[in-house]
Design a protein around this motif. Structure first.
Motif, PDB file in Angstrom:
ATOM      1  N   VAL A 137     -32.104   4.103  48.719  1.00  0.00           N
ATOM      2  CA  VAL A 137     -30.979   5.044  48.834  1.00  0.00           C
ATOM      3  C   VAL A 137     -30.069   4.900  47.626  1.00  0.00           C
ATOM      4  O   VAL A 137     -29.637   5.901  47.036  1.00  0.00           O
ATOM      5  N   MET A 138     -29.799   3.660  47.234  1.00  0.00           N
ATOM      6  CA  MET A 138     -28.940   3.436  46.068  1.00  0.00           C
ATOM      7  C   MET A 138     -29.544   4.056  44.813  1.00  0.00           C
ATOM      8  O   MET A 138     -28.834   4.652  44.003  1.00  0.00           O
ATOM      9  N   LYS A 139     -30.852   3.947  44.665  1.00  0.00           N
ATOM     10  CA  LYS A 139     -31.525   4.536  43.507  1.00  0.00           C
ATOM     11  C   LYS A 139     -31.344   6.057  43.501  1.00  0.00           C
ATOM     12  O   LYS A 139     -31.064   6.659  42.462  1.00  0.00           O
ATOM     13  N   GLU A 140     -31.488   6.681  44.661  1.00  0.00           N
ATOM     14  CA  GLU A 140     -31.309   8.131  44.752  1.00  0.00           C
ATOM     15  C   GLU A 140     -29.861   8.524  44.464  1.00  0.00           C
ATOM     16  O   GLU A 140     -29.601   9.545  43.829  1.00  0.00           O
ATOM     17  N   MET A 141     -28.907   7.709  44.922  1.00  0.00           N
ATOM     18  CA  MET A 141     -27.498   7.993  44.653  1.00  0.00           C
ATOM     19  C   MET A 141     -27.209   7.887  43.155  1.00  0.00           C
ATOM     20  O   MET A 141     -26.438   8.673  42.613  1.00  0.00           O
ATOM     21  N   GLU A 142     -27.840   6.929  42.481  1.00  0.00           N
ATOM     22  CA  GLU A 142     -27.677   6.814  41.030  1.00  0.00           C
ATOM     23  C   GLU A 142     -28.232   8.054  40.334  1.00  0.00           C
ATOM     24  O   GLU A 142     -27.648   8.543  39.372  1.00  0.00           O
ATOM     25  N   GLY A 143     -29.346   8.561  40.827  1.00  0.00           N
ATOM     26  CA  GLY A 143     -29.925   9.784  40.268  1.00  0.00           C
ATOM     27  C   GLY A 143     -28.980  10.957  40.430  1.00  0.00           C
ATOM     28  O   GLY A 143     -28.824  11.787  39.530  1.00  0.00           O
ATOM     29  N   PHE A 144     -28.310  11.014  41.571  1.00  0.00           N
ATOM     30  CA  PHE A 144     -27.311  12.046  41.814  1.00  0.00           C
ATOM     31  C   PHE A 144     -26.153  11.890  40.833  1.00  0.00           C
ATOM     32  O   PHE A 144     -25.720  12.854  40.202  1.00  0.00           O
ATOM     33  N   GLY A 145     -25.660  10.658  40.676  1.00  0.00           N
ATOM     34  CA  GLY A 145     -24.535  10.403  39.778  1.00  0.00           C
ATOM     35  C   GLY A 145     -24.851  10.751  38.333  1.00  0.00           C
ATOM     36  O   GLY A 145     -23.981  11.172  37.579  1.00  0.00           O
ATOM     37  N   ALA A 146     -26.106  10.592  37.960  1.00  0.00           N
ATOM     38  CA  ALA A 146     -26.511  10.896  36.588  1.00  0.00           C
ATOM     39  C   ALA A 146     -26.414  12.384  36.269  1.00  0.00           C
ATOM     40  O   ALA A 146     -26.398  12.776  35.108  1.00  0.00           O
ATOM     41  N   LYS A 147     -26.319  13.213  37.281  1.00  0.00           N
ATOM     42  CA  LYS A 147     -26.236  14.670  37.081  1.00  0.00           C
ATOM     43  C   LYS A 147     -24.817  15.125  36.740  1.00  0.00           C
ATOM     44  O   LYS A 147     -24.606  16.263  36.355  1.00  0.00           O
ATOM     45  N   PHE A 148     -23.835  14.239  36.901  1.00  0.00           N
ATOM     46  CA  PHE A 148     -22.454  14.594  36.598  1.00  0.00           C
ATOM     47  C   PHE A 148     -22.220  14.546  35.097  1.00  0.00           C
ATOM     48  O   PHE A 148     -22.742  13.674  34.401  1.00  0.00           O
ATOM     49  N   ASP A 149     -21.397  15.458  34.603  1.00  0.00           N
ATOM     50  CA  ASP A 149     -20.996  15.484  33.208  1.00  0.00           C
ATOM     51  C   ASP A 149     -19.851  14.480  33.044  1.00  0.00           C
ATOM     52  O   ASP A 149     -18.730  14.717  33.504  1.00  0.00           O
ATOM     53  N   GLU A 150     -20.140  13.353  32.413  1.00  0.00           N
ATOM     54  CA  GLU A 150     -19.162  12.275  32.286  1.00  0.00           C
ATOM     55  C   GLU A 150     -17.897  12.726  31.556  1.00  0.00           C
ATOM     56  O   GLU A 150     -16.792  12.346  31.930  1.00  0.00           O
ATOM     57  N   LYS A 151     -18.042  13.542  30.525  1.00  0.00           N
ATOM     58  CA  LYS A 151     -16.865  14.001  29.765  1.00  0.00           C
ATOM     59  C   LYS A 151     -15.949  14.858  30.645  1.00  0.00           C
ATOM     60  O   LYS A 151     -14.735  14.694  30.631  1.00  0.00           O
ATOM     61  N   LYS A 152     -16.541  15.757  31.407  1.00  0.00           N
ATOM     62  CA  LYS A 152     -15.732  16.610  32.289  1.00  0.00           C
ATOM     63  C   LYS A 152     -15.063  15.770  33.382  1.00  0.00           C
ATOM     64  O   LYS A 152     -13.908  16.004  33.731  1.00  0.00           O
ATOM     65  N   MET A 153     -15.793  14.806  33.900  1.00  0.00           N
ATOM     66  CA  MET A 153     -15.215  13.944  34.931  1.00  0.00           C
ATOM     67  C   MET A 153     -14.087  13.092  34.346  1.00  0.00           C
ATOM     68  O   MET A 153     -13.045  12.918  34.980  1.00  0.00           O
ATOM     69  N   SER A 154     -14.272  12.581  33.135  1.00  0.00           N
ATOM     70  CA  SER A 154     -13.233  11.792  32.481  1.00  0.00           C
ATOM     71  C   SER A 154     -11.977  12.624  32.283  1.00  0.00           C
ATOM     72  O   SER A 154     -10.861  12.157  32.513  1.00  0.00           O
ATOM     73  N   LYS A 155     -12.169  13.872  31.859  1.00  0.00           N
ATOM     74  CA  LYS A 155     -11.018  14.764  31.656  1.00  0.00           C
ATOM     75  C   LYS A 155     -10.285  14.998  32.973  1.00  0.00           C
ATOM     76  O   LYS A 155      -9.048  14.969  33.013  1.00  0.00           O
ATOM     77  N   LEU A 156     -11.021  15.204  34.036  1.00  0.00           N
ATOM     78  CA  LEU A 156     -10.406  15.396  35.356  1.00  0.00           C
ATOM     79  C   LEU A 156      -9.570  14.179  35.742  1.00  0.00           C
ATOM     80  O   LEU A 156      -8.419  14.319  36.171  1.00  0.00           O
ATOM     81  N   PHE A 157     -10.121  12.992  35.559  1.00  0.00           N
ATOM     82  CA  PHE A 157      -9.397  11.774  35.905  1.00  0.00           C
ATOM     83  C   PHE A 157      -8.188  11.565  34.998  1.00  0.00           C
ATOM     84  O   PHE A 157      -7.140  11.101  35.450  1.00  0.00           O
ATOM     85  N   GLU A 158      -8.331  11.908  33.719  1.00  0.00           N
ATOM     86  CA  GLU A 158      -7.189  11.809  32.794  1.00  0.00           C
ATOM     87  C   GLU A 158      -6.055  12.713  33.256  1.00  0.00           C
ATOM     88  O   GLU A 158      -4.893  12.317  33.250  1.00  0.00           O
ATOM     89  N   GLU A 159      -6.393  13.940  33.666  1.00  0.00           N
ATOM     90  CA  GLU A 159      -5.380  14.884  34.145  1.00  0.00           C
ATOM     91  C   GLU A 159      -4.676  14.357  35.386  1.00  0.00           C
ATOM     92  O   GLU A 159      -3.519  14.671  35.633  1.00  0.00           O
ATOM     93  N   ALA A 160      -5.382  13.527  36.147  1.00  0.00           N
ATOM     94  CA  ALA A 160      -4.789  12.941  37.345  1.00  0.00           C
ATOM     95  C   ALA A 160      -4.099  11.619  37.045  1.00  0.00           C
ATOM     96  O   ALA A 160      -3.583  10.973  37.957  1.00  0.00           O
ATOM     97  N   GLY A 161      -4.108  11.208  35.777  1.00  0.00           N
ATOM     98  CA  GLY A 161      -3.464   9.961  35.398  1.00  0.00           C
ATOM     99  C   GLY A 161      -4.293   8.727  35.717  1.00  0.00           C
ATOM    100  O   GLY A 161      -3.762   7.638  35.836  1.00  0.00           O
ATOM    101  N   LEU A 162      -5.610   8.888  35.843  1.00  0.00           N
ATOM    102  CA  LEU A 162      -6.501   7.774  36.195  1.00  0.00           C
ATOM    103  C   LEU A 162      -7.550   7.548  35.119  1.00  0.00           C
ATOM    104  O   LEU A 162      -8.708   7.276  35.423  1.00  0.00           O
ATOM    105  N   LYS A 163      -7.159   7.627  33.882  1.00  0.00           N
ATOM    106  CA  LYS A 163      -8.083   7.577  32.757  1.00  0.00           C
ATOM    107  C   LYS A 163      -9.082   6.424  32.840  1.00  0.00           C
ATOM    108  O   LYS A 163     -10.272   6.608  32.643  1.00  0.00           O
ATOM    109  N   SER A 164      -8.652   5.226  33.170  1.00  0.00           N
ATOM    110  CA  SER A 164      -9.544   4.070  33.135  1.00  0.00           C
ATOM    111  C   SER A 164     -10.576   4.071  34.261  1.00  0.00           C
ATOM    112  O   SER A 164     -11.548   3.328  34.199  1.00  0.00           O
TER     113      SER A 164
END
Length: 173
Positions: A137-164
């Motif tokens: 299950v963990m392996k499949e969840m990692e595969g799911f996570g790999a589909k996210f655009d890290e740059k877009k997610m980082s920008k979202l977190f930065e906008e929320a003040g959670l950059k790190s």
């Protein structure tokens, strides 16, 4: 309370418990429950074995697999579904009527039938956590996570003040 009213109340409580278990996979636990419901929840968790929790997860899977939305991803037979229903009914009855009877009575007496729903929701969450710890299950969840655009997610977190926290929270690598 008339016997017909009691039966209706009991059926609603059990139906609520079933719904709570099914929803527990996707939703967080309620922010607060009463002390008696908390005691009942702890008892349910303590009284279940790993095998009980695995049976619970098989039952949840079999229930969801009946939906046409996800049914094509599964081949759960009617006999398997019936066996899962029987095993889970026996488990729930054992927990309510034997293992945690005292805590169930107290929770029902002081906090109402919703205590059953809440307590079984907690048990469902514990069982789901166990399933989530499975290596496959963990392996499949990692595969799911790999589909996210890290740059877009980082920008979202930065906008929320959670950059790190952006990369680790998104599951992206």
């Amino acid at each position: 309370m008339a016997s017909n009213q009691l039966g209706g109340c009991m059926r609603r409580a059990i139906s609520g418990a079933v719904a709570a278990v099914l929803m527990s996979a996707a939703l967080p636990a309620p922010a607060s429950a009463g002390i008696y419901t908390d005691d009942m929840s702890r008892c349910l968790v303590r009284a279940t074995t790993r095998q009980d929790q695995e049976a619970f997860m098989r039952w949840i899977f079999s229930v969801f697999s009946a939906s046409p939305v996800v049914g094509s991803y599964s081949n759960v037979s009617a006999q398997q579904r019936d066996a899962a229903n029987q095993q889970t009914a026996e488990l729930m009855q054992r927990l309510l009527l034997v293992d945690c009877k005292g805590q169930t009575i107290e929770a029902l007496k002081y906090e109402g039938a919703s205590a059953i729903e809440t307590s079984f929701g907690v048990l469902g969450q514990v069982a789901v956590r166990g399933l989530m710890g499975d290596a496959s299950v963990m392996k499949e969840m990692e595969g799911f996570g790999a589909k996210f655009d890290e740059k877009k997610m980082s920008k979202l977190f930065e906008e929320a003040g959670l950059k790190s926290e952006a990369a680790s929270a998104s599951g992206a690598h």
